[in-house]
Motif scaffolding. Structure first.
Motif, PDB file in Angstrom:
ATOM      1  N   ARG A  35     -30.535 -22.832   4.273  1.00 44.18           N
ATOM      2  CA  ARG A  35     -29.266 -22.240   3.466  1.00 44.18           C
ATOM      3  C   ARG A  35     -29.233 -20.841   5.192  1.00 44.18           C
ATOM      4  N   PHE A  36     -27.963 -20.972   5.592  1.00 45.08           N
ATOM      5  CA  PHE A  36     -27.920 -19.417   5.940  1.00 45.08           C
ATOM      6  C   PHE A  36     -25.999 -19.066   6.237  1.00 45.08           C
ATOM      7  N   ASP A  37     -25.939 -18.572   4.793  1.00 42.14           N
ATOM      8  CA  ASP A  37     -24.405 -18.547   4.804  1.00 42.14           C
ATOM      9  C   ASP A  37     -23.941 -17.270   5.588  1.00 42.14           C
ATOM     10  N   GLY A  38     -22.984 -17.117   5.714  1.00 42.99           N
ATOM     11  CA  GLY A  38     -22.690 -16.344   6.276  1.00 42.99           C
ATOM     12  C   GLY A  38     -21.836 -15.302   8.408  1.00 42.99           C
ATOM     13  N   TRP A  39     -23.086 -16.192   8.446  1.00 41.78           N
ATOM     14  CA  TRP A  39     -23.278 -16.326   9.802  1.00 41.78           C
ATOM     15  C   TRP A  39     -22.185 -17.030  10.771  1.00 41.78           C
ATOM     16  N   PHE A  40     -22.351 -18.722   9.970  1.00 42.91           N
ATOM     17  CA  PHE A  40     -21.281 -19.136  10.934  1.00 42.91           C
ATOM     18  C   PHE A  40     -19.760 -19.052  10.634  1.00 42.91           C
ATOM     19  N   GLY A  41     -19.715 -18.462   9.673  1.00 46.03           N
ATOM     20  CA  GLY A  41     -18.139 -18.318   9.034  1.00 46.03           C
ATOM     21  C   GLY A  41     -17.508 -17.114   9.826  1.00 46.03           C
ATOM     22  N   THR A  42     -16.496 -16.769   9.724  1.00 43.81           N
ATOM     23  CA  THR A  42     -15.942 -15.795  10.070  1.00 43.81           C
ATOM     24  C   THR A  42     -15.820 -14.660   8.749  1.00 43.81           C
ATOM     25  N   PRO A  43     -16.477 -12.819   9.420  1.00 45.85           N
ATOM     26  CA  PRO A  43     -15.578 -11.472   8.211  1.00 45.85           C
ATOM     27  C   PRO A  43     -14.516 -11.830   7.450  1.00 45.85           C
ATOM     28  N   GLY A  44     -15.015 -11.154   6.477  1.00 47.90           N
ATOM     29  CA  GLY A  44     -13.078 -11.645   5.792  1.00 47.90           C
ATOM     30  C   GLY A  44     -12.398 -10.256   6.708  1.00 47.90           C
ATOM     31  N   VAL A  45     -11.509 -10.034   5.319  1.00 49.84           N
ATOM     32  CA  VAL A  45      -9.708  -9.353   6.851  1.00 49.84           C
ATOM     33  C   VAL A  45     -10.082  -8.605   5.270  1.00 49.84           C
ATOM     34  N   ARG A  46      -9.622  -6.860   5.584  1.00 47.24           N
ATOM     35  CA  ARG A  46      -9.186  -5.986   5.084  1.00 47.24           C
ATOM     36  C   ARG A  46      -7.759  -5.251   5.444  1.00 47.24           C
ATOM     37  N   ALA A  47      -7.111  -4.899   4.322  1.00 49.66           N
ATOM     38  CA  ALA A  47      -5.979  -4.072   4.748  1.00 49.66           C
ATOM     39  C   ALA A  47      -5.390  -3.769   2.981  1.00 49.66           C
ATOM     40  N   ASP A  48      -5.101  -2.040   3.392  1.00 52.73           N
ATOM     41  CA  ASP A  48      -4.060  -1.755   1.927  1.00 52.73           C
ATOM     42  C   ASP A  48      -2.572  -2.484   2.142  1.00 52.73           C
ATOM     43  N   LYS A  49      -2.123  -2.641   0.708  1.00 50.39           N
ATOM     44  CA  LYS A  49      -0.910  -2.890   0.732  1.00 50.39           C
ATOM     45  C   LYS A  49      -0.142  -2.657  -0.370  1.00 50.39           C
ATOM     46  N   THR A  50       1.119  -2.558  -0.040  1.00 45.87           N
ATOM     47  CA  THR A  50       2.070  -2.027  -1.441  1.00 45.87           C
ATOM     48  C   THR A  50       2.539  -2.935  -1.841  1.00 45.87           C
ATOM     49  N   ASP A  51       3.322  -3.243  -3.116  1.00 43.18           N
ATOM     50  CA  ASP A  51       4.388  -3.994  -3.636  1.00 43.18           C
ATOM     51  C   ASP A  51       5.537  -3.699  -2.572  1.00 43.18           C
ATOM     52  N   ARG A  52       6.573  -4.403  -2.498  1.00 45.35           N
ATOM     53  CA  ARG A  52       8.063  -4.566  -2.792  1.00 45.35           C
ATOM     54  C   ARG A  52       8.546  -3.615  -3.650  1.00 45.35           C
ATOM     55  N   LEU A  53       8.888  -3.066  -4.178  1.00 46.89           N
ATOM     56  CA  LEU A  53       9.820  -2.639  -5.603  1.00 46.89           C
ATOM     57  C   LEU A  53      11.119  -3.292  -6.086  1.00 46.89           C
ATOM     58  N   GLY A  55      12.048  -5.859  -3.841  1.00 48.08           N
ATOM     59  CA  GLY A  55      12.352  -7.576  -2.850  1.00 48.08           C
ATOM     60  C   GLY A  55      10.987  -7.771  -2.955  1.00 48.08           C
ATOM     61  N   HIS A  56      10.673  -9.092  -2.544  1.00 53.51           N
ATOM     62  CA  HIS A  56       9.881 -10.296  -2.230  1.00 53.51           C
ATOM     63  C   HIS A  56       8.600  -9.683  -1.439  1.00 53.51           C
TER      64      HIS A  56
END
Length: 291
Positions: A35-53, A55-56
């Motif tokens: 097993r060699f998980d994490g090498w062949f897949g792509t890394p995750g994505v991080r980004a801060d977000k704030t809900d629209r009060l 609106g969608h």
């Protein structure tokens, strides 16, 4: 994503880290890799977000790739109990000081790629018999890119060519244009899919410093200090360092610092200029990177 290598008999994969080799059952590796998980897949994505009060959706910023967690797991079978004990001690002491080390992965499909990793969690060992144990190693790669083999190119300093020699057709009736010039340029391409830094190494006599210009973007590195024969200056866009002879910081001498990183598939062309020098040499290195 999990790979069972006995299902891919035509493909060979092995990983080497701190002297330990992990590989397929039919390889010469000390530890069999199932097993060699994490090498062949792509890394995750991080980004801060704030809900629209009212609106969608959300307000958000640019998403950035996260670090990479790699899990190596498999069974290790040995011809004797002592061989199993020796392997156990080697495995449990692997990069035990908590620092980063380079892991090299050889894949018959993708070739050689590397990443700097450290231990991410405790090492799991489960003894199945006195000469067989199951292991799991979790590794953390702060830089999620996977790097290939370095590409290098060199050039001397840019020198203008000569003009016509006068009197014309003298001597011997030949029309001479004087000595040929030197363009002082080099070119490298990042053949990978992720952005990658550029490293410049300079040697030779440069009494008035030097300038390196990336011609596509007109970004410039201008070094104002003198460089004498025998000295080596290294400029690394990965961390913005300017080092003399490996251990002396000369960042204060770099009066203009427009650092360049090459994006996926991007080609960089650099012009090297050093007034008052005809023997200086610029060597540039680019290591292709992949996600």
């Amino acid at each position: 994503m999990s790979f069972r290598f006995f299902e891919l008999p035509e493909r060979f994969i092995s990983a080497t880290l701190d002297g330990m080799v992990f590989g397929r059952e039919d390889s010469d590796a000390l530890l069999k890799l199932e097993r060699f998980d994490g090498w062949f897949g792509t890394p995750g994505v991080r980004a801060d977000k704030t809900d629209r009060l009212w609106g969608h959706g959300s307000f958000t910023e640019r998403g950035l790739r996260d670090s990479r967690l790699i899990i190596a797991e498999g069974n290790a079978r040995f011809s004797s109990e002592q061989a199993a004990v020796d392997a156990y001690y080697r495995l449990t002491s692997m990069i035990a000081d908590g620092t980063f080390a380079q892991m090299s992965v050889v894949d018959s499909l993708f070739g050689l790629q590397t990443a700097d990793v450290r231990l991410a969690n405790e090492l799991s060992i489960e003894w199945l018999t006195s000469s067989i144990f199951k292991y799991q190693v979790q590794l953390f790669a702060a830089d999620p890119r996977k790097y290939g083999q370095a590409l290098t190119a060199s050039t001397g300093v840019s020198i203008d060519g000569g003009g016509l020699d006068y009197p014309l057709y003298s001597p011997g009736g030949a029309l001479s244009y004087g000595p040929a010039g030197t363009p002082g340029t080099l070119q490298l391409t990042n053949v990978g899919t992720a952005d990658t830094p550029v490293v410049h190494t300079l040697t030779g006599d440069m009494p008035y410093g030097f300038t390196i210009t990336e011609l596509g973007t007109q970004r410039r590195l201008v070094y104002a200090g003198a460089v004498i024969p025998g000295q080596v200056i290294r400029l690394d866009s990965a961390d913005g360092s300017v080092m003399l002879d490996g251990d002396n910081d000369r960042g204060s001498e770099l009066v203009r610092r427009d650092w360049v990183r090459l994006g996926k598939g991007q080609t960089g062309t650099w012009l090297f200029e050093a007034p008052g020098s005809t023997g200086a040499l610029l060597s540039t290195e680019v290591v292709p990177a992949w996600w």
